[in-house]
Design an enzyme around this catalytic site. Structure first.
Site, PDB file in Angstrom:
ATOM      1  CB  VAL A 194     -35.217  34.041   4.420  1.00 57.08           C
ATOM      2  CG1 VAL A 194     -35.619  35.231   3.550  1.00 57.08           C
ATOM      3  CG2 VAL A 194     -33.821  34.242   5.007  1.00 57.08           C
TER       4      VAL A 194
ATOM      5  CG  ASN B 223     -36.107  24.484   4.675  1.00 50.25           C
ATOM      6  OD1 ASN B 223     -36.216  23.266   4.555  1.00 50.25           O
ATOM      7  ND2 ASN B 223     -34.940  25.097   4.721  1.00 50.25           N
TER       8      ASN B 223
ATOM      9  CG  HIS C 226     -35.786  30.575   0.222  1.00 50.69           C
ATOM     10  ND1 HIS C 226     -36.563  31.208   1.163  1.00 50.69           N
ATOM     11  CD2 HIS C 226     -34.983  29.732   0.911  1.00 50.69           C
ATOM     12  CE1 HIS C 226     -36.248  30.766   2.370  1.00 50.69           C
ATOM     13  NE2 HIS C 226     -35.290  29.859   2.243  1.00 50.69           N
TER      14      HIS C 226
ATOM     15  CG  HIS D 131     -32.460  25.843   0.284  1.00 55.12           C
ATOM     16  ND1 HIS D 131     -31.410  26.484   0.914  1.00 55.12           N
ATOM     17  CD2 HIS D 131     -33.574  26.194   0.971  1.00 55.12           C
ATOM     18  CE1 HIS D 131     -31.872  27.177   1.944  1.00 55.12           C
ATOM     19  NE2 HIS D 131     -33.190  27.017   2.007  1.00 55.12           N
TER      20      HIS D 131
ATOM     21  CG  ASP E 191     -27.570  29.821   1.030  1.00 54.65           C
ATOM     22  OD1 ASP E 191     -28.786  29.552   1.113  1.00 54.65           O
ATOM     23  OD2 ASP E 191     -26.879  30.174   2.014  1.00 54.65           O
TER      24      ASP E 191
HETATM   25  P1  AMP Z   1     -34.307  28.893   5.004  1.00 52.59           P
HETATM   26  O1  AMP Z   1     -33.812  28.274   6.294  1.00 52.59           O
HETATM   27  O2  AMP Z   1     -34.883  27.894   4.060  1.00 52.59           O
HETATM   28  O3  AMP Z   1     -35.203  30.084   5.241  1.00 52.59           O
HETATM   29  O4  AMP Z   1     -32.983  29.384   4.291  1.00 52.59           O
HETATM   30  C1  AMP Z   1     -32.584  30.717   4.195  1.00 52.59           C
HETATM   31  C2  AMP Z   1     -31.301  30.716   3.407  1.00 52.59           C
HETATM   32  O5  AMP Z   1     -31.028  32.030   2.982  1.00 52.59           O
HETATM   33  C3  AMP Z   1     -30.072  30.235   4.214  1.00 52.59           C
HETATM   34  O6  AMP Z   1     -29.462  29.135   3.539  1.00 52.59           O
HETATM   35  C4  AMP Z   1     -29.171  31.477   4.218  1.00 52.59           C
HETATM   36  O7  AMP Z   1     -27.803  31.138   4.150  1.00 52.59           O
HETATM   37  C5  AMP Z   1     -29.643  32.237   3.000  1.00 52.59           C
HETATM   38  N1  AMP Z   1     -29.430  33.668   3.044  1.00 52.59           N
HETATM   39  C6  AMP Z   1     -29.792  34.528   4.021  1.00 52.59           C
HETATM   40  N2  AMP Z   1     -29.462  35.786   3.690  1.00 52.59           N
HETATM   41  C7  AMP Z   1     -28.878  35.721   2.446  1.00 52.59           C
HETATM   42  C8  AMP Z   1     -28.324  36.684   1.563  1.00 52.59           C
HETATM   43  N3  AMP Z   1     -28.297  37.984   1.856  1.00 52.59           N
HETATM   44  N4  AMP Z   1     -27.822  36.243   0.381  1.00 52.59           N
HETATM   45  C9  AMP Z   1     -27.839  34.941   0.078  1.00 52.59           C
HETATM   46  N5  AMP Z   1     -28.360  33.987   0.866  1.00 52.59           N
HETATM   47  C10 AMP Z   1     -28.866  34.366   2.038  1.00 52.59           C
END
Ligand code: AMP
Ligand code: ZN
Length: 115
Positions: A98, A89, A102, A104, A32
């Site tokens: 995003v 999430n 995904h 975590h 992350d």
């Molecule tokens: P969510 O709030 O569950 O959508 O989490 C999105 C996660 O994606 C966050 O923890 C971000 O830090 C991570 N994230 C966003 N862009 C990138 C990236 N380019 N590479 C790695 N992690 C990312």
């Protein structure tokens, strides 16, 4: 299925760089960008699925592969025995930012109880 404007599709295809920890035909695990714990990585399907609410019965094997990849990488990271938290999430109320499914995986410290 990939989406040109999806950052995680671009990580899955190698067009955007990430610190990849594991990948196979179906899933990718990578660090992350903004870790919330000493160990914090994500596991995504290579196929674009926007949210957990968009999965179908056809995705059951893929969801299992995501979970299994997460446990394997967690063991490699040395947090298998101490434990960790896995979170997905889903949509706005779940705090999803995003919109490519995904998982975590967070550990390396005491994550605390949830309630
Ligand atoms: P969510 O709030 O569950 O959508 O989490 C999105 C996660 O994606 C966050 O923890 C971000 O830090 C991570 N994230 C966003 N862009 C990138 C990236 N380019 N590479 C790695 N992690 C990312
Ligand atoms: Zn995507």
């Amino acid at each position: 299925m990939t989406k040109d404007d999806c950052i995680f599709c671009q990580i899955a295809s190698g067009h955007i760089q990430a610190t990849v920890l594991y990948q196979d035909d179906d899933v990718v695990a990578f660090e992350d960008l903004h870790p919330q714990a000493p160990v914090h990585f994500l596991v995504i399907p290579k196929k674009h699925i926007a949210t957990l609410d968009d999965v179908t019965a056809d995705d059951s094997d893929l969801l299992g592969k995501m979970l299994f990849a997460a446990t394997e990488v967690a063991r490699e990271k040395g947090i298998g025995a101490t434990g960790y938290r896995q979170v997905i999430n889903c949509r706005a109320s779940g705090g999803q930012v995003v919109f490519h499914l995904h998982l975590h995986i967070m550990g390396g410290r005491d994550m605390g109880a949830m309630g």
